[in-house]
Design a protein around this motif. Structure first.
Motif, short mmCIF file in Angstrom:
data_model
loop_
_atom_site.label_atom_id
_atom_site.label_comp_id
_atom_site.label_asym_id
_atom_site.label_seq_id
_atom_site.Cartn_x
_atom_site.Cartn_y
_atom_site.Cartn_z
N ASN A 65 0.80 -1.22 0.00
CA ASN A 65 0.00 0.00 0.00
C ASN A 65 0.83 1.27 0.00
O ASN A 65 0.42 2.27 -0.57
CB ASN A 65 -0.94 0.03 1.21
CG ASN A 65 -2.07 -0.95 1.06
OD1 ASN A 65 -2.63 -1.10 -0.02
ND2 ASN A 65 -2.40 -1.64 2.13
N CYS A 66 2.00 1.27 0.63
CA CYS A 66 2.72 2.53 0.84
C CYS A 66 3.78 2.83 -0.21
O CYS A 66 4.08 3.98 -0.46
CB CYS A 66 3.32 2.58 2.23
SG CYS A 66 4.79 1.55 2.46
N GLU A 108 0.17 16.41 -13.59
CA GLU A 108 -0.82 15.36 -13.41
C GLU A 108 -0.20 13.99 -13.65
O GLU A 108 -0.53 13.02 -12.96
CB GLU A 108 -2.01 15.57 -14.37
CG GLU A 108 -2.80 16.83 -14.08
CD GLU A 108 -2.12 18.12 -14.55
OE1 GLU A 108 -1.33 18.09 -15.53
OE2 GLU A 108 -2.33 19.15 -13.90
N GLU A 109 0.68 13.88 -14.64
CA GLU A 109 1.34 12.60 -14.91
C GLU A 109 2.26 12.20 -13.77
O GLU A 109 2.37 11.02 -13.43
CB GLU A 109 2.11 12.67 -16.23
CG GLU A 109 1.20 12.73 -17.44
CD GLU A 109 1.93 13.07 -18.72
OE1 GLU A 109 1.55 12.50 -19.76
OE2 GLU A 109 2.89 13.89 -18.70
N ARG A 142 1.80 13.05 -10.57
CA ARG A 142 0.91 12.61 -9.49
C ARG A 142 0.39 11.19 -9.75
O ARG A 142 0.33 10.36 -8.85
CB ARG A 142 -0.25 13.59 -9.34
CG ARG A 142 0.14 14.88 -8.67
CD ARG A 142 -1.07 15.76 -8.41
NE ARG A 142 -0.63 17.02 -7.86
CZ ARG A 142 -0.36 18.10 -8.59
NH1 ARG A 142 -0.52 18.08 -9.90
NH2 ARG A 142 0.06 19.21 -8.01
N ARG A 143 0.00 10.93 -10.99
CA ARG A 143 -0.53 9.60 -11.33
C ARG A 143 0.55 8.53 -11.16
O ARG A 143 0.28 7.45 -10.63
CB ARG A 143 -1.07 9.62 -12.76
CG ARG A 143 -2.02 8.51 -13.05
CD ARG A 143 -2.77 8.61 -14.39
NE ARG A 143 -2.21 9.45 -15.42
CZ ARG A 143 -2.65 10.68 -15.73
NH1 ARG A 143 -3.65 11.21 -15.06
NH2 ARG A 143 -2.08 11.37 -16.69
N LEU A 147 3.00 8.52 -9.13
CA LEU A 147 3.36 8.35 -7.72
C LEU A 147 2.18 7.94 -6.86
O LEU A 147 2.31 7.86 -5.63
CB LEU A 147 3.98 9.64 -7.18
CG LEU A 147 5.28 10.09 -7.86
CD1 LEU A 147 5.78 11.39 -7.24
CD2 LEU A 147 6.34 9.02 -7.81
N GLU A 148 1.04 7.64 -7.47
CA GLU A 148 -0.16 7.28 -6.70
C GLU A 148 0.05 6.11 -5.76
O GLU A 148 -0.55 6.04 -4.70
CB GLU A 148 -1.31 6.94 -7.65
CG GLU A 148 -2.02 8.12 -8.21
CD GLU A 148 -3.15 7.73 -9.15
OE1 GLU A 148 -3.22 6.55 -9.57
OE2 GLU A 148 -3.96 8.61 -9.46
N GLY A 149 0.91 5.18 -6.12
CA GLY A 149 1.14 4.00 -5.28
C GLY A 149 2.15 4.21 -4.18
O GLY A 149 2.53 3.27 -3.51
N ASN A 150 2.61 5.45 -4.01
CA ASN A 150 3.58 5.77 -2.97
C ASN A 150 2.97 6.80 -2.03
O ASN A 150 2.61 7.90 -2.46
CB ASN A 150 4.86 6.33 -3.60
CG ASN A 150 5.56 5.29 -4.44
OD1 ASN A 150 5.14 4.97 -5.53
ND2 ASN A 150 6.64 4.76 -3.92
N LEU A 151 2.89 6.45 -0.76
CA LEU A 151 2.27 7.33 0.22
C LEU A 151 3.30 8.14 0.98
O LEU A 151 4.34 7.61 1.38
CB LEU A 151 1.45 6.51 1.21
CG LEU A 151 0.32 5.67 0.62
CD1 LEU A 151 -0.38 4.89 1.73
CD2 LEU A 151 -0.66 6.54 -0.13
N TYR A 162 2.72 16.25 -0.90
CA TYR A 162 3.10 15.91 -2.27
C TYR A 162 3.52 17.09 -3.15
O TYR A 162 4.13 16.87 -4.18
CB TYR A 162 2.00 15.11 -3.00
CG TYR A 162 1.67 13.82 -2.32
CD1 TYR A 162 2.39 12.67 -2.58
CD2 TYR A 162 0.64 13.75 -1.39
CE1 TYR A 162 2.10 11.47 -1.95
CE2 TYR A 162 0.34 12.57 -0.75
CZ TYR A 162 1.07 11.43 -1.03
OH TYR A 162 0.78 10.26 -0.39
#
Length: 172
Positions: free
Chosen positions: A44-45, A123-124, A126-127, A129-133, A139
């Motif tokens: 998840n992180c 936006e690209e 952010r997309r 890196l979505e799987g990195n919390l 962010y």
């Protein structure tokens, strides 16, 4: 026990491992490469992200035996001669970290993005890196750092110009 041969950060290791040993535990516990943190053990992180044969993977979801015959790059392998990459420099200069726990995974995922898309939009980024919390930064500075590194490189490490939104223009 299963015999594996894996190249990690340019060094080849031959080992006998339990078939159920996760790659993240192999890197940390067997090889002493503690730059790859164990975040959640559930994928998840993203803190444990490494490169496996050139693609970013969450090392808590890969068994060490699956890395047999492969090349693994950890965050510690990004600057083997001690000189930071443009991405590492950008993270430092743009204050893209606070506690630093997510930073190794963010760097590895961002590196994968920039290799595939040397000139991403905010936006690209952010997309990608979505799987990195990250629980600290919100962010914005991470996105700015990735865009700043993109301005400095062309994906191959060579200097290049980025066209479009500058890192300074990124807003919420």
């Amino acid at each position: 026990m299963t015999h594996i041969s894996v190249t990690v950060d340019g060094t080849t290791y031959e080992d006998e491992v339990e078939p159920r040993l996760l790659l993240v535990h192999y890197l940390r516990d067997r090889l002493g490469l503690t730059g790859t943190p164990i975040g959640c053990d559930t994928s998840n992180c993203g803190a444990c992200t490494v490169e496996l044969d050139g693609a970013s993977v969450k090392s808590c979801t890969v068994l060490a035996v699956q890395a047999d015959g492969s090349e693994v790059t950890t965050v510690q392998g990004l600057a083997p001669d001690g000189e930071w990459t443009p991405l590492q420099r950008a993270f430092h200069e743009r204050h893209a970290l606070q506690c630093g726990y997510c930073t190794p995974g963010m760097l590895m995922a961002a590196r994968d993005l920039l290799r595939e898309n040397p000139h991403p939009s905010p936006e690209e980024v952010r997309r990608a890196l979505e799987g990195n919390l990250c629980r600290c930064t919100g962010y914005q500075n991470i996105v700015r750092a990735v865009l700043s590194a993109a301005e400095e490189t062309d994906g191959s490490g060579a200097a290049g110009e980025r066209h479009g939104t500058s890192a300074q223009e990124v807003t919420a």
